[in-house]
Design a protein around this motif. Structure first.
Motif, PDB file in Angstrom:
ATOM      1  N   PHE A  86      31.212  -5.268  79.169  1.00 14.14           N
ATOM      2  CA  PHE A  86      30.811  -4.119  78.352  1.00 14.14           C
ATOM      3  C   PHE A  86      30.047  -3.107  79.199  1.00 14.14           C
ATOM      4  CE2 PHE A  86      27.382  -2.004  76.085  1.00 14.14           C
ATOM      5  CZ  PHE A  86      28.095  -1.286  75.131  1.00 14.14           C
ATOM      6  N   SER A  87      29.141  -3.606  80.034  1.00 15.63           N
ATOM      7  CA  SER A  87      28.318  -2.739  80.861  1.00 15.63           C
ATOM      8  C   SER A  87      29.168  -1.893  81.801  1.00 15.63           C
ATOM      9  CB  SER A  87      27.322  -3.592  81.675  1.00 15.63           C
ATOM     10  OG  SER A  87      26.617  -2.796  82.596  1.00 15.63           O
ATOM     11  N   MET A  88      30.082  -2.531  82.528  1.00 13.52           N
ATOM     12  CA  MET A  88      30.909  -1.803  83.498  1.00 13.52           C
ATOM     13  C   MET A  88      31.857  -0.832  82.796  1.00 13.52           C
ATOM     14  SD  MET A  88      30.589  -2.144  86.836  1.00 13.52           S
ATOM     15  CE  MET A  88      32.172  -2.129  87.682  1.00 13.52           C
ATOM     16  N   SER A  89      32.482  -1.267  81.706  1.00  6.96           N
ATOM     17  CA  SER A  89      33.418  -0.388  81.005  1.00  6.96           C
ATOM     18  C   SER A  89      32.694   0.822  80.420  1.00  6.96           C
ATOM     19  CB  SER A  89      34.164  -1.152  79.904  1.00  6.96           C
ATOM     20  OG  SER A  89      33.268  -1.668  78.940  1.00  6.96           O
ATOM     21  N   THR A  90      31.433   0.637  80.014  1.00  9.93           N
ATOM     22  CA  THR A  90      30.636   1.741  79.487  1.00  9.93           C
ATOM     23  C   THR A  90      30.287   2.742  80.584  1.00  9.93           C
ATOM     24  OG1 THR A  90      29.719   0.348  77.745  1.00  9.93           O
ATOM     25  CG2 THR A  90      28.484   2.329  78.300  1.00  9.93           C
ATOM     26  N   SER A  97      37.851   3.756  70.670  1.00 11.80           N
ATOM     27  CA  SER A  97      36.766   3.160  69.883  1.00 11.80           C
ATOM     28  C   SER A  97      35.421   3.327  70.592  1.00 11.80           C
ATOM     29  CB  SER A  97      37.052   1.675  69.614  1.00 11.80           C
ATOM     30  OG  SER A  97      37.189   0.956  70.821  1.00 11.80           O
ATOM     31  N   LYS A  98      35.396   3.234  71.922  1.00 15.72           N
ATOM     32  CA  LYS A  98      34.144   3.433  72.663  1.00 15.72           C
ATOM     33  C   LYS A  98      33.707   4.891  72.587  1.00 15.72           C
ATOM     34  CE  LYS A  98      33.309   1.205  76.577  1.00 15.72           C
ATOM     35  NZ  LYS A  98      32.356   0.117  76.244  1.00 15.72           N
ATOM     36  N   SER A  99      34.674   5.815  72.681  1.00 12.74           N
ATOM     37  CA  SER A  99      34.357   7.244  72.671  1.00 12.74           C
ATOM     38  C   SER A  99      33.782   7.682  71.326  1.00 12.74           C
ATOM     39  CB  SER A  99      35.607   8.066  72.980  1.00 12.74           C
ATOM     40  OG  SER A  99      36.083   7.806  74.282  1.00 12.74           O
ATOM     41  N   LEU A 100      34.246   7.063  70.247  1.00 11.09           N
ATOM     42  CA  LEU A 100      33.856   7.488  68.904  1.00 11.09           C
ATOM     43  C   LEU A 100      32.824   6.567  68.255  1.00 11.09           C
ATOM     44  CD1 LEU A 100      37.388   8.549  67.598  1.00 11.09           C
ATOM     45  CD2 LEU A 100      35.602  10.004  68.566  1.00 11.09           C
ATOM     46  N   PHE A 101      32.216   5.671  69.039  1.00 15.76           N
ATOM     47  CA  PHE A 101      31.210   4.739  68.530  1.00 15.76           C
ATOM     48  C   PHE A 101      29.921   5.490  68.227  1.00 15.76           C
ATOM     49  CE2 PHE A 101      28.036   1.265  69.918  1.00 15.76           C
ATOM     50  CZ  PHE A 101      27.880   0.814  68.617  1.00 15.76           C
ATOM     51  N   THR A 102      29.543   5.565  66.932  1.00 16.35           N
ATOM     52  CA  THR A 102      28.307   6.249  66.527  1.00 16.35           C
ATOM     53  C   THR A 102      27.228   5.290  66.041  1.00 16.35           C
ATOM     54  OG1 THR A 102      29.059   6.568  64.240  1.00 16.35           O
ATOM     55  CG2 THR A 102      29.625   8.302  65.837  1.00 16.35           C
ATOM     56  N   ALA A 113      23.037  -3.788  69.531  1.00 12.68           N
ATOM     57  CA  ALA A 113      22.744  -4.864  68.573  1.00 12.68           C
ATOM     58  C   ALA A 113      23.960  -5.174  67.704  1.00 12.68           C
ATOM     59  CB  ALA A 113      21.561  -4.457  67.705  1.00 12.68           C
ATOM     60  N   SER A 114      24.735  -4.148  67.354  1.00 12.66           N
ATOM     61  CA  SER A 114      25.873  -4.343  66.462  1.00 12.66           C
ATOM     62  C   SER A 114      27.081  -4.961  67.159  1.00 12.66           C
ATOM     63  CB  SER A 114      26.294  -3.008  65.836  1.00 12.66           C
ATOM     64  OG  SER A 114      26.691  -2.087  66.839  1.00 12.66           O
ATOM     65  N   SER A 115      27.035  -5.068  68.500  1.00  9.96           N
ATOM     66  CA  SER A 115      28.190  -5.601  69.239  1.00  9.96           C
ATOM     67  C   SER A 115      28.281  -7.125  69.154  1.00  9.96           C
ATOM     68  CB  SER A 115      28.124  -5.179  70.709  1.00  9.96           C
ATOM     69  OG  SER A 115      27.027  -5.813  71.360  1.00  9.96           O
ATOM     70  N   GLY A 116      27.148  -7.786  68.878  1.00  9.38           N
ATOM     71  CA  GLY A 116      27.123  -9.243  68.844  1.00  9.38           C
ATOM     72  C   GLY A 116      27.131  -9.887  70.213  1.00  9.38           C
ATOM     73  N   LEU A 117      26.979  -9.079  71.264  1.00 12.30           N
ATOM     74  CA  LEU A 117      27.002  -9.611  72.634  1.00 12.30           C
ATOM     75  C   LEU A 117      25.637 -10.191  72.990  1.00 12.30           C
ATOM     76  CD1 LEU A 117      28.882  -6.670  74.422  1.00 12.30           C
ATOM     77  CD2 LEU A 117      29.838  -8.892  73.775  1.00 12.30           C
ATOM     78  N   ASP A 118      25.667 -11.298  73.732  1.00  5.54           N
ATOM     79  CA  ASP A 118      24.429 -11.898  74.220  1.00  5.54           C
ATOM     80  C   ASP A 118      24.013 -11.214  75.516  1.00  5.54           C
ATOM     81  OD1 ASP A 118      24.318 -13.762  72.157  1.00  5.54           O
ATOM     82  OD2 ASP A 118      25.653 -15.156  73.234  1.00  5.54           O
ATOM     83  N   GLU A 142      21.179   2.134  66.809  1.00 11.96           N
ATOM     84  CA  GLU A 142      20.759   3.373  67.469  1.00 11.96           C
ATOM     85  C   GLU A 142      21.205   3.458  68.924  1.00 11.96           C
ATOM     86  OE1 GLU A 142      16.560   3.674  66.945  1.00 11.96           O
ATOM     87  OE2 GLU A 142      16.754   4.518  64.922  1.00 11.96           O
ATOM     88  N   TRP A 143      21.886   2.411  69.417  1.00 14.27           N
ATOM     89  CA  TRP A 143      22.290   2.412  70.825  1.00 14.27           C
ATOM     90  C   TRP A 143      23.098   3.649  71.205  1.00 14.27           C
ATOM     91  CZ3 TRP A 143      26.690   2.630  73.710  1.00 14.27           C
ATOM     92  CH2 TRP A 143      26.604   2.227  75.048  1.00 14.27           C
ATOM     93  N   PRO A 144      24.115   4.091  70.432  1.00 16.38           N
ATOM     94  CA  PRO A 144      24.883   5.277  70.840  1.00 16.38           C
ATOM     95  C   PRO A 144      24.018   6.524  70.989  1.00 16.38           C
ATOM     96  CG  PRO A 144      26.025   4.108  69.089  1.00 16.38           C
ATOM     97  CD  PRO A 144      24.656   3.510  69.181  1.00 16.38           C
ATOM     98  N   GLN A 145      22.992   6.659  70.139  1.00 19.34           N
ATOM     99  CA  GLN A 145      22.127   7.833  70.246  1.00 19.34           C
ATOM    100  C   GLN A 145      21.250   7.765  71.488  1.00 19.34           C
ATOM    101  OE1 GLN A 145      20.017   8.687  66.572  1.00 19.34           O
ATOM    102  NE2 GLN A 145      21.780   8.069  65.347  1.00 19.34           N
ATOM    103  N   TRP A 146      20.915   6.557  71.901  1.00 23.43           N
ATOM    104  CA  TRP A 146      20.128   6.409  73.132  1.00 23.43           C
ATOM    105  C   TRP A 146      20.976   6.651  74.377  1.00 23.43           C
ATOM    106  CZ3 TRP A 146      18.049   0.997  71.366  1.00 23.43           C
ATOM    107  CH2 TRP A 146      17.113   1.170  70.352  1.00 23.43           C
TER     108      TRP A 146
END
Length: 516
Positions: free
Chosen positions: A133-137, A296-301, A119-124, A308-312
């Protein structure tokens, strides 16, 4: 097995806690899940920063060790003979760590991130940016970082066990830092780590059984029942116990070699007949974004945006990997004798991570292509039918699908067995006294059968009558103590980086004294 060889302070606490959890969940499922969920959420919420920082730290630690003079040290000493050939060593390592999870999650997980970005990424949802974002994740979750979480503690154990001739115990990873006094806590340390792994194995076996039963239902008809699940669990447990009991050079090595070949063939087939150019182009672009935004992706909390996305996802994964890491380290360290530290890091981190990256390019790219360029709605399949059915649906769209899906079922079966037999081997050794670097490192058949049956029963009860979520949370609860153990153990690496001469193999007389 003679009674004096059993380590009761390791075996019984783990066994009784798991038994108690199964009984409690059976009589009061809602209460059990509520307590486990609160504990799990509390750990992920309060320690998300430590899981994120710890996983990144281990990867950086691996790079430092690889580039240092420590990288030239040979595990077991200058004259140590390799336990396995390089190819056999890599196939066992790959299949032990890859397991069945990556087979199914690389097609299902990118759909989640594509259609439900943070939600915090602002991506549609469903946008081109969400696809990147999906593939890089996927590269973050399944390539270099998870393998670092396994490889670093495994390296510490290998050097402590083979070069310092310390005991076959997780506490041996801490002894170079704290000295012999850490031995008084070895039973507790090993029991906590064993609990996390056995609960994790039960969770993985339950998921694997659901997956295989779901695939069988496509041919047999009907629904998934406790009887069908029980039959599948019994077949899996019997196979991996027999494999583990036959020893490293026979069952585990042969099954791993077969699994590696089948995975390679499956990947090549999907690459050739699938959307090859799209997968390559998307994979290359996404890998660039992954590298560019790695820290930044590794340390995204998610703290700033209360997301809550990182916790999920990311932090949940780090908890799972850490829960498995200490006991997995025993097996991966055990099979590494005779190779240098740099060879160890290549085979346990670099090569498997590159293999997983290629796998992601092929399968995640194919799943996203079908979702966006065809009428096949894989996300609807994911939402309505579950993770395992995405892969079956995807392969159903490819040529020769009627022949391929049975092969896919067999690969899923072998993938779980090759991971489980290595873990059963390590569990048996951990519960056994007197194993040394000079011994054959075989705990015997009885201990492996006992733990195989325990894991099988817990998995069957959970998925048949209770639900897999409970045992998954039980496993994750072991992630925090395992994280602490692994992070403290890296202090041993810092000691060796300053004093690599301490890893010089002792003389035979000294070795015999230490082993005794």
């Amino acid at each position: 097995m003679p009674h004096q060889t059993l380590r009761p302070l390791v075996f019984w606490p783990t066994f009784l806690i798991l038994l108690g959890a199964v009984v409690a969940s059976y009589f009061d499922l809602e209460g059990f899940l509520a307590i486990a969920n609160r504990l799990n959420a509390g750990i992920l919420e309060n320690f998300s920063w430590l899981f994120s920082l710890g996983s990144l730290y281990l990867l950086i630690m691996a790079v430092i060790v690889y580039a240092s003079p420590l990288g030239r040290i040979r595990i077991g000493g200058p004259s140590a003979e390799p336990l396995l050939s390089p190819l056999r060593w890599f196939s066992i390592t790959l299949c032990t760590t890859l397991a069945v999870g990556v087979l199914f999650w690389t097609t299902a997980e990118p759909l989640y991130h594509f259609m439900s970005p943070p939600a915090s990424s602002g991506l549609d949802a469903g946008s081109s940016d969400a696809m990147i974002f999906s593939m890089s994740t996927m590269f973050l979750h399944w390539s270099f970082t998870p393998y670092a979480i396994y490889a670093v503690p495994a390296l510490i154990f290998a050097l402590a066990f083979y070069n310092l001739r310390l005991r076959f115990s997780i506490s041996s990873m801490l002894e170079p830092l704290f000295g012999p006094r850490i031995k008084r806590f070895s039973g507790l340390i090993d029991a906590v780590s064993l609990y996390a792994l056995v609960a994790g194995m039960a969770s993985s076996l339950g998921t694997g059984a659901l997956t295989l039963t779901g695939g069988m239902n496509q041919y047999l008809g009907g629904e998934t029942t406790p009887l069908r699940l029980g039959i599948v669990v019994a077949i899996i447990v019997t196979t991996f116990v027999l494999s583990a009991a036959s020893g490293l050079q026979k069952g585990i090595a042969r099954l791993s070699a077969l699994n590696a070949v089948l995975l390679l063939a499956l990947g090549l087939f999907a690459f050739v007949v699938g959307p090859t150019i799209f997968s390559l182009a998307l994979g290359v672009e996404s890998f660039g974004v992954f590298v560019d935004n790695f820290f930044s992706k590794s340390l995204f909390t998610g703290a700033a945006g209360e997301d809550e996305w990182p916790q999920w996802w990311s932090i949940f994964y780090w908890a799972v990997w850490f829960a498995w890491a200490p006991v997995a380290a025993l097996f991966l360290g055990k099979i590494s004798r005779g190779y240098t530290v740099r060879q160890f890091l290549r085979v346990n981190l670099l090569y498997p991570a590159l293999f997983a990256s290629v796998w992601i390019v092929i399968f995640s790219g194919t799943a996203l292509h079908f979702q966006t360029h065809t009428e096949v709605d894989l996300y609807a399949v994911l939402s309505d039918q579950g993770v395992e059915n995405v892969l079956y649906t995807l392969f159903g769209q490819l040529p020769l699908s009627t022949l391929l899906i049975p092969v896919l079922l067999f690969i899923a079966f072998i993938s779980y067995v090759t991971a489980a037999d290595s873990q059963t081997d390590a569990i048996g050794n951990l519960c056994t006294r007197g194993l040394t670097a000079e011994s054959d490192l075989n705990a015997g058949v009885v201990m492996k059968v006992i733990w195989g049956v325990i894991v099988g029963i817990v998995a069957w009860v959970m998925v048949s009558f209770i639900g897999i979520d409970g045992v998954k949370m039980l496993s994750n609860l072991g992630g925090l103590p395992a994280l602490v153990i692994v992070l403290i153990a890296t202090g041993s690496l810092w000691v060796w980086l300053k004093h690599p001469e301490r890893l010089d193999i002792p003389t035979s007389s000294t070795s015999q004294k230490r082993a005794s």
